[in-house]
Design a protein around this motif. Structure first.
Motif, PDB file in Angstrom:
ATOM      1  N   GLU A 230     -29.545  34.595   1.906  1.00 41.37           N
ATOM      2  CA  GLU A 230     -29.005  33.920   0.736  1.00 41.37           C
ATOM      3  C   GLU A 230     -29.466  32.463   0.752  1.00 41.37           C
ATOM      4  O   GLU A 230     -29.342  31.770   1.774  1.00 41.37           O
ATOM      5  N   PHE A 231     -30.010  32.026  -0.372  1.00 45.47           N
ATOM      6  CA  PHE A 231     -30.500  30.650  -0.514  1.00 45.47           C
ATOM      7  C   PHE A 231     -29.574  29.913  -1.473  1.00 45.47           C
ATOM      8  O   PHE A 231     -29.227  30.426  -2.541  1.00 45.47           O
ATOM      9  N   LEU A 232     -29.196  28.696  -1.075  1.00 46.53           N
ATOM     10  CA  LEU A 232     -28.265  27.908  -1.881  1.00 46.53           C
ATOM     11  C   LEU A 232     -28.781  26.483  -2.058  1.00 46.53           C
ATOM     12  O   LEU A 232     -28.502  25.602  -1.242  1.00 46.53           O
ATOM     13  N   PRO A 233     -29.584  26.218  -3.095  1.00 51.84           N
ATOM     14  CA  PRO A 233     -29.908  24.826  -3.437  1.00 51.84           C
ATOM     15  C   PRO A 233     -28.706  24.215  -4.165  1.00 51.84           C
ATOM     16  O   PRO A 233     -28.050  24.876  -4.975  1.00 51.84           O
ATOM     17  N   GLN A 234     -28.415  22.935  -3.884  1.00 49.04           N
ATOM     18  CA  GLN A 234     -27.226  22.328  -4.465  1.00 49.04           C
ATOM     19  C   GLN A 234     -27.381  20.818  -4.591  1.00 49.04           C
ATOM     20  O   GLN A 234     -28.177  20.189  -3.882  1.00 49.04           O
ATOM     21  N   LEU A 235     -26.610  20.266  -5.491  1.00 51.89           N
ATOM     22  CA  LEU A 235     -26.482  18.825  -5.653  1.00 51.89           C
ATOM     23  C   LEU A 235     -25.178  18.392  -4.987  1.00 51.89           C
ATOM     24  O   LEU A 235     -24.150  19.057  -5.129  1.00 51.89           O
ATOM     25  N   VAL A 236     -25.244  17.255  -4.260  1.00 47.73           N
ATOM     26  CA  VAL A 236     -24.093  16.805  -3.469  1.00 47.73           C
ATOM     27  C   VAL A 236     -23.801  15.349  -3.810  1.00 47.73           C
ATOM     28  O   VAL A 236     -24.711  14.505  -3.859  1.00 47.73           O
ATOM     29  N   LEU A 237     -22.546  15.046  -4.040  1.00 50.41           N
ATOM     30  CA  LEU A 237     -22.068  13.673  -4.168  1.00 50.41           C
ATOM     31  C   LEU A 237     -21.237  13.370  -2.933  1.00 50.41           C
ATOM     32  O   LEU A 237     -20.229  14.031  -2.665  1.00 50.41           O
ATOM     33  N   SER A 238     -21.670  12.383  -2.134  1.00 51.87           N
ATOM     34  CA  SER A 238     -20.981  12.097  -0.870  1.00 51.87           C
ATOM     35  C   SER A 238     -20.543  10.646  -0.817  1.00 51.87           C
ATOM     36  O   SER A 238     -21.174   9.756  -1.393  1.00 51.87           O
ATOM     37  N   ASN A 239     -19.465  10.405  -0.092  1.00 54.94           N
ATOM     38  CA  ASN A 239     -18.933   9.061   0.133  1.00 54.94           C
ATOM     39  C   ASN A 239     -18.599   8.940   1.610  1.00 54.94           C
ATOM     40  O   ASN A 239     -17.784   9.704   2.135  1.00 54.94           O
ATOM     41  N   ARG A 240     -19.241   7.967   2.301  1.00 48.75           N
ATOM     42  CA  ARG A 240     -19.090   7.844   3.746  1.00 48.75           C
ATOM     43  C   ARG A 240     -18.597   6.444   4.097  1.00 48.75           C
ATOM     44  O   ARG A 240     -19.017   5.450   3.519  1.00 48.75           O
ATOM     45  N   TYR A 241     -17.680   6.400   5.093  1.00 49.10           N
ATOM     46  CA  TYR A 241     -17.107   5.130   5.559  1.00 49.10           C
ATOM     47  C   TYR A 241     -17.406   4.983   7.049  1.00 49.10           C
ATOM     48  O   TYR A 241     -17.258   5.929   7.818  1.00 49.10           O
ATOM     49  N   SER A 242     -17.809   3.760   7.474  1.00 50.58           N
ATOM     50  CA  SER A 242     -18.073   3.468   8.882  1.00 50.58           C
ATOM     51  C   SER A 242     -17.446   2.128   9.225  1.00 50.58           C
ATOM     52  O   SER A 242     -17.619   1.144   8.493  1.00 50.58           O
ATOM     53  N   VAL A 243     -16.724   2.096  10.346  1.00 49.83           N
ATOM     54  CA  VAL A 243     -16.108   0.841  10.797  1.00 49.83           C
ATOM     55  C   VAL A 243     -16.277   0.742  12.308  1.00 49.83           C
ATOM     56  O   VAL A 243     -16.279   1.767  13.010  1.00 49.83           O
ATOM     57  N   PRO A 244     -16.464  -0.502  12.864  1.00 46.37           N
ATOM     58  CA  PRO A 244     -16.486  -0.652  14.324  1.00 46.37           C
ATOM     59  C   PRO A 244     -15.163  -0.174  14.907  1.00 46.37           C
ATOM     60  O   PRO A 244     -14.092  -0.363  14.323  1.00 46.37           O
ATOM     61  N   SER A 245     -15.240   0.466  16.050  1.00 42.68           N
ATOM     62  CA  SER A 245     -14.036   1.075  16.607  1.00 42.68           C
ATOM     63  C   SER A 245     -13.030   0.055  17.093  1.00 42.68           C
ATOM     64  O   SER A 245     -11.843   0.350  17.191  1.00 42.68           O
TER      65      SER A 245
END
Length: 330
Positions: A230-245
């Motif tokens: 099964e092949f699944l091409p897709q469009l993705v909207l992502s939101n990523r957060y990074s902070v020093p620990s």
């Protein structure tokens, strides 16, 4: 007419009439003088037989046919299963009860008050679904489900001539997917902590900086199948957060020193194969639009395109629930 010999006539009459009283007496006595005989009034007397015909769970059986064995008396049970008939004493002492869908019963007249019939065995042919339909359903990879994932992720970045890389071996993620026909819609998220090593920085910090990351994404795509894959091409909207620990994180001279937010549009392509409850998925994604912002940085943020590739192994615990183990490289 003159009778010339009266004595002779009387003698003749006396002889001929002598048996008459005995014959009359025998007719009055009737059957009682017959050895082993039964009185006609008792032999042909009618007796009343009544009862009720029931099926399983004491359900009344309507329309049952009740007949006296070796006789002509019969009756049919009513809606409540009750019946009544009159039988001669000369007939048999057994009732034969028949009804559609039930086994024939023979019951003594003395036990006719309640007659319970046993149902006939029912033939129920086995319904076996077509094998190809079952196989087609089991071969679906990108089906509606919720998956809890434990992942290990390797990440590397380059910024201002300095390279940073690290393993996130403590990532936990949740993936929810809904499939309508051949369209698949997904919602995913993860959280991890990555200790980075730095290349090109002198002197090296005594401890590796740690970055805490979390992200969520929405996706939509259309599935098509080729050769059991099964092949699944897709469009993705992502939101990523990074902070020093922590505030004690060593200075690296890269955007990892500051809290950052990245909103991006990605093109993703997944290829999956199912073998029973086990699913293997190859995953790849590339950003085509992104916007990155830094909090507290002395320089403006630079948008960075991100590529991602990896493999996901999943096990279906029950329909709609799956556990994943993944390796990703970002």
């Amino acid at each position: 007419m003159k009778i010339r010999y009266p004595g002779v006539l009387l003698a003749i009459l006396g002889v001929s009439l002598a048996p008459l009283p005995a014959l009359a007496a025998s007719r009055v006595a009737g059957p009682s003088s017959r050895p082993g005989g039964s009185p006609p009034s008792r032999r042909f007397a009618l007796v009343r037989v009544s009862g009720r015909v029931l099926g399983p769970h004491d359900a009344p059986v309507a329309g049952a046919f009740i007949q006296v064995a070796d006789g002509v008396s019969s009756a049919i049970s009513g809606p409540d299963g009750r019946f009544e008939l009159q039988a001669r004493l000369s007939e048999g002492r057994t009732l034969i009860v028949t009804a559609v869908g039930f086994e024939t019963a023979r019951v003594l007249v003395s036990r006719a008050a309640t007659i319970v019939l046993a149902p006939l065995p029912t033939y129920r042919p086995a319904i076996i679904p077509p094998p190809y339909r079952r196989a087609a359903a089991d071969s679906r990879v990108f089906d509606t489900q919720v998956a809890a994932a434990y992942r290990t992720r390797y990440q590397s970045f380059a910024s201002n001539g300095k390279g940073v890389s690290g393993w996130a071996d403590n990532e936990f993620g949740i993936d929810a997917r809904y499939r309508a026909a051949n369209w698949v819609f997904g919602l995913a998220g993860f959280r991890n902590k990555v200790p980075f090593t730095i290349a090109g920085l002198s002197p090296q910090p005594s401890s590796a900086p740690e970055i805490e990351q979390s992200a969520w994404s929405l996706s939509a795509g259309h599935v098509f199948s080729v050769a059991h894959l099964e092949f699944l091409p897709q469009l993705v909207l992502s939101n990523r957060y990074s902070v020093p620990s922590s505030s004690g994180t060593p200075w690296t001279g890269t955007p990892l020193d500051f809290s950052q937010t990245r909103l991006a549009g990605d093109v993703a392509f997944d290829v999956g194969y199912r073998l029973g409850p086990v699913v293997a998925i190859l995953h790849g994604a590339r950003s085509f639009a992104e916007a990155t912002s830094l909090s507290g940085a002395p320089y403006p943020a630079t948008d960075v395109g991100m590529n991602e590739a990896g493999i996901d192994l999943g096990y279906t615990i029950m329909p709609g629930l799956k556990v994943d183990l993944s390796y990703l490289r970002t």
